[in-house]
Design an enzyme around this catalytic site. Structure first.
Site, PDB file in Angstrom:
ATOM      1  N   ASP A 102       0.144   6.264   4.293  1.00  0.00           N
ATOM      2  CA  ASP A 102       1.185   5.410   3.662  1.00  0.00           C
ATOM      3  C   ASP A 102       1.009   4.037   3.545  1.00  0.00           C
ATOM      4  OD1 ASP A 102       3.638   4.682   2.605  1.00  0.00           O
ATOM      5  OD2 ASP A 102       5.057   5.199   4.409  1.00  0.00           O
ATOM      6  N   GLU A 118       6.789  -2.342  -0.690  1.00  0.00           N
ATOM      7  CA  GLU A 118       7.782  -1.207  -0.899  1.00  0.00           C
ATOM      8  C   GLU A 118       8.507  -0.979   0.427  1.00  0.00           C
ATOM      9  OE1 GLU A 118       8.778   3.249  -0.799  1.00  0.00           O
ATOM     10  OE2 GLU A 118       7.552   1.963   0.762  1.00  0.00           O
ATOM     11  N   GLU A 119       7.953  -0.924   1.695  1.00  0.00           N
ATOM     12  CA  GLU A 119       8.289  -0.274   2.897  1.00  0.00           C
ATOM     13  C   GLU A 119       9.858  -1.235   3.172  1.00  0.00           C
ATOM     14  OE1 GLU A 119       7.926   1.924   4.370  1.00  0.00           O
ATOM     15  OE2 GLU A 119       5.791   2.486   3.844  1.00  0.00           O
ATOM     16  N   ASP A 145       2.689   8.077  -3.668  1.00  0.00           N
ATOM     17  CA  ASP A 145       3.246   7.725  -2.447  1.00  0.00           C
ATOM     18  C   ASP A 145       3.707   8.713  -1.436  1.00  0.00           C
ATOM     19  OD1 ASP A 145       4.122   5.873  -0.429  1.00  0.00           O
ATOM     20  OD2 ASP A 145       5.864   5.504  -1.381  1.00  0.00           O
TER      21      ASP A 145
END
Ligand SMILES: [Zn+2]
Length: 489
Positions: A306, A340-341, A368
């Site tokens: 990830d 993104e996280e 993803d």
């Protein structure tokens, strides 16, 4: 490039496809104006090339090598951390090394956060230390920690239904076990919203069971957010075995007290970058196929699964096409999204910067969900493009890829682009190991299997190539926006 047997097989497959598309039920989707026209299809030559890419890219090991490079030379790259800047520099250099025609970056600004000390121990009735991690964005506890009695709930919903008196002054423990990879959406609200909901009922902190499917003593971090109308309380996740341990203590019926010590803090505004590499199209250079992943990771592991994998898969896919002398008609653009996280900041910045050119996106698909393989391909295209999608699927089927519906979601950073009318594809990755590893110290390169990631890169290469070569546009803009509007009604 091709051997004879392949060409023969492809010729007959191509003809069968052409016939099946001309007479297939896909025609019923065509708009009235097109009734007398033959549906657009890929030429036999295009199909041959796509099949060659599929077979040759499958044993190409570049995606594995790119991921080895990112995880070894950069490692953890939490948004706003020193690793973030290293990753941006790595990505620019790697795109250039791989021969991308254009490489550039676009700024992405967001509030950053720092992890500090994170400790927890049961102080009574069975004193022992627990393995926990702070959730992204959490506030700190008082300097020497806070100690309070635990109150357990099976789910966030159960806590919401409980009377405030049961929660007031306590540390909420949400013990919601994620059974399999399909339950992420079900369990994750406890992580993202649990703190504010617990604070609303007077809790002093929250600890959740890790949102993950493993049974290792490794906690899963992940982002949480605070509502503005309630006090901000500290939030952490404990490993799955620790959650079981605490639950067993609580079952004995005596009050269980937890001491929590977290020194995380907000770290000011930070500007990172979406890093973009493009293979420029030969006929329609301003139209592009958009693929990519997110460059940031959490800080506990090296972000192999990830989402280093998604970055490596899509970089390798575009590079494979160029290295083999293939010239796509439309451009192939690989975007490695920033942050993104902690809130999809890179995806939002990309949409803001390119909002006026949605029609230039031929197709969007983000990787993803780990290392692959791709198991299914869904589309979100106008009706006239469905025969082309059918041909794309026929080429991909030998990789073990099922056909999906025409309501695809392209991935987290591209979700808003889809809602703005971008034609999208969902290339579903097999996530059997993903939620064992993601957001933990165990998200590392040794988990990557070359055959899996190579299949995913080959799939993306075929997808990007065929979308770039398609004889018609897939409908980005007004046409797909009207589909979205109709679906909302
Ligand atoms: Zn991710």
């Amino acid at each position: 490039m091709f051997n004879r047997k392949e060409i023969r097989t492809l010729k007959s497959a191509g003809l069968a496809l052409l016939l099946s598309c001309l007479f297939s039920s896909a025609n019923i989707f065509a708009s009235p104006a097109n009734d007398d026209k033959k549906p657009a299809v890929f030429s036999e030559k295009e199909l041959q090339t796509a099949a060659w890419i599929r077979d040759a890219a499958r044993t190409d090991n570049l995606s594995y090598k790119i991921l080895e490079s990112l995880t070894t030379e950069v490692g953890p790259r939490m948004a706003g951390s020193p690793g973030d800047a290293l990753a941006v520099a790595w990505a620019e250099a790697k795109f250039k090394e791989l021969g991308f025609d254009k490489v550039w970056k676009e700024p992405v600004t967001f509030p950053s956060w720092k992890r500090g000390i994170e400790k927890a121990e049961i102080t009574a009735p069975f004193p022992q230390a627990l393995v926990i991690t702070a959730l992204g964005n959490t506030v700190a506890t008082p300097q020497n920690g806070l100690t309070a009695e635990l109150v357990e709930f099976a789910t966030l919903k159960d806590m919401l239904a409980a009377p405030n008196e049961k929660v007031r002054g306590k540390i909420v423990f949400i013990n919601h076990k994620m059974q399999n990879s399909n339950e992420y959406g079900l369990v994750v609200p406890g992580r993202s919203k649990g703190a504010s909901e617990a604070a609303r009922k007077g809790a002093v902190a929250i600890v959740i069971r890790s949102v993950g499917t493993d049974s290792h003593r490794l906690p899963h971090t992940g982002v949480m957010t605070y509502d503005s109308d309630v006090p901000q309380i500290p939030a952490a996740a404990m490993s799955n075995p620790d959650a079981d341990l605490v639950a067993r203590m609580l079952k004995r019926g005596k009050p269980v007290s937890l001491k929590l010590e977290i020194s995380a803090s907000a770290a000011g505004t930070y500007t990172s970058y979406n890093v973009i590499g493009e293979m420029t199209g030969s006929e329609l250079p301003n139209e592009y196929v958009l693929i990519g992943g997110h460059l940031d990771s959490w800080d506990l592991g090296t972000g192999a699964i990830d989402d280093g994998a998604g970055c490596a898969i899509t970089m390798a896919a575009a590079e494979f096409i160029k290295r083999n002398g293939l010239k796509p008609k439309r451009s192939i653009r690989v975007v490695l999204f920033a942050n993104e996280e902690q809130g999809l900041f890179g995806g939002k910045a990309y949409l803001a910067a390119h909002q006026s050119q949605i029609t230039k996106i031929q197709a969007a698909a983000e990787a993803d969900l780990g290392q692959g393989p791709v198991t299914k391909m869904a589309s979100f295209v106008r009706a006239e493009a469905l025969p082309l999608v059918k041909q794309m699927h026929t080429i991909l089927a030998p990789l073990g890829i099922e056909a999906g519906d025409n309501n695809a979601f392209p991935g987290p950073d591209m979700g808003d682009l889809r809602m703005a009318g971008a034609a999208s594809f969902g290339l579903a990755l097999k996530a059997d190991d993903y939620f064992d590893l993601h957001h933990t110290p165990d998200d590392t390169f040794d988990k990557i299997e070359p055959a899996r990631i190579n299949q995913a890169a080959a799939t993306y290469a075929v997808f990007a190539w065929m979308a770039a070569q398609a004889p018609i546009g897939f409908g980005s803009g007004a046409e797909l926006l009207s589909v979205i509007k109709a679906a909302k009604k």
